[in-house]
Design an enzyme around this catalytic site. Sequence first.
Site, PDB file in Angstrom:
ATOM      1  N   TYR A  62       0.852  -1.195   0.000  1.00  0.00           N
ATOM      2  CA  TYR A  62       0.000   0.000   0.000  1.00  0.00           C
ATOM      3  C   TYR A  62       0.889   1.246   0.000  1.00  0.00           C
ATOM      4  O   TYR A  62       1.804   1.391   0.809  1.00  0.00           O
ATOM      5  CB  TYR A  62      -0.903   0.022   1.223  1.00  0.00           C
ATOM      6  CG  TYR A  62      -2.157  -0.819   1.106  1.00  0.00           C
ATOM      7  CD1 TYR A  62      -2.502  -1.474  -0.068  1.00  0.00           C
ATOM      8  CD2 TYR A  62      -3.016  -0.947   2.202  1.00  0.00           C
ATOM      9  CE1 TYR A  62      -3.653  -2.232  -0.161  1.00  0.00           C
ATOM     10  CE2 TYR A  62      -4.172  -1.713   2.123  1.00  0.00           C
ATOM     11  CZ  TYR A  62      -4.484  -2.353   0.945  1.00  0.00           C
ATOM     12  OH  TYR A  62      -5.624  -3.117   0.869  1.00  0.00           O
ATOM     13  N   ARG A 224     -20.387  11.313  -4.836  1.00  0.00           N
ATOM     14  CA  ARG A 224     -19.349  12.223  -5.327  1.00  0.00           C
ATOM     15  C   ARG A 224     -19.405  12.459  -6.827  1.00  0.00           C
ATOM     16  O   ARG A 224     -18.678  13.298  -7.362  1.00  0.00           O
ATOM     17  CB  ARG A 224     -17.964  11.660  -4.963  1.00  0.00           C
ATOM     18  CG  ARG A 224     -17.711  11.609  -3.471  1.00  0.00           C
ATOM     19  CD  ARG A 224     -16.366  10.997  -3.168  1.00  0.00           C
ATOM     20  NE  ARG A 224     -16.233  10.714  -1.746  1.00  0.00           N
ATOM     21  CZ  ARG A 224     -15.337   9.905  -1.230  1.00  0.00           C
ATOM     22  NH1 ARG A 224     -14.476   9.288  -2.032  1.00  0.00           N
ATOM     23  NH2 ARG A 224     -15.275   9.703   0.068  1.00  0.00           N
TER      24      ARG A 224
END
Length: 354
Positions: A62, A224
């Site tokens: 990550y 969004r």
Amino acid sequence: MSLTLDTYRLLGRSGLRVSPLALGTATFGTEWGWGAEQEEARKLFDLYVERGGNFVDTANTYTNGSSERWLGEFTRDHRESLVLATKYTTLRRPGDPNSGGPHRKSLFASVEASLRHLNTEYIDVLYLHVWDFTTSVEEILRGMDDLVRQGKVLYVAISNVPAWQVSRMQAIADLRGWSPLVALQIEYNLIEPTGERDLIPMAREMGLGVVPYSPLAGGVLAGRYVRDDLTARTAAVDDGTRKNFNIANGGLTERNLDIADVVKEVAAELGRTAAQVGLAWTLQNPDVTASLIGARTPAQLEDNLGALEVDFTASQLARLDEAGAIELGFPHDLLAGDRMRAVTHGDLTVESRR
């Protein structure tokens, strides 16, 4: 349904107790084009822990390793009270094919690197991150069990693997006395509910707690995006934004925005945000142990935590279910019919278990 972060739940067949919302940390770092700087990430971590959260999720690659390294600093004063989960299999060094994959060499090297980055002597939950259809399940399970016996890993889990393979692995682990899988991490949300066909029923039967990632479908269910964004699909450039990531991965479609509209309608009725409604829907499934939240700012995290207080009416939940409904397909639809129950039991009043 009102919950709190310290309304702990058992993770699969284990005795491990975890919060109903897990803090996903793929947003810890800006190397992928979005995310939080270190100071902001620290605020997110502190807020989550102060509210009683104990389930923190990361992976070896990550944000190119920043997520694990930062957590190694953040967790220093909380390590014993946290359930820290990480993953392996994604390529750690470009050009080195053995630095990724589920095999034993990758497994042991990745765990050693994660232990250093996380500044810990053990990993609470280790996930196999991505299946490669190559490494034998015996090699994987034996390697995981060896790490458990060494005390470097406490529990093992799996993600992004077909249901038939997971059930096979669990059966082999049980028969050979190896460490069983305790959790299944899958994409699961109103837009992507296909885990209901096989993955989630399999997890229920085999003793794995379901941990959904992307419960808001990359922000689509948080409201969004609008329909004007659909026209941007052909003009999108690879600028590293989350919006273009969603466009490139097919996350923006008429169907998905229709589902998002229903989420917004229910949110308005409840006086909640769309993100809270989308998250709360995943927690309605009794097979879900904890949903992963991936906020970039404290305000977003505060909003996400509000999902624990959402209480749907039966009508609202039915509308959400209908908006995201999919056909389960064969053999599920066939076996669920009255005719099949009559053929097998001779009694149309016989009810299924679920």
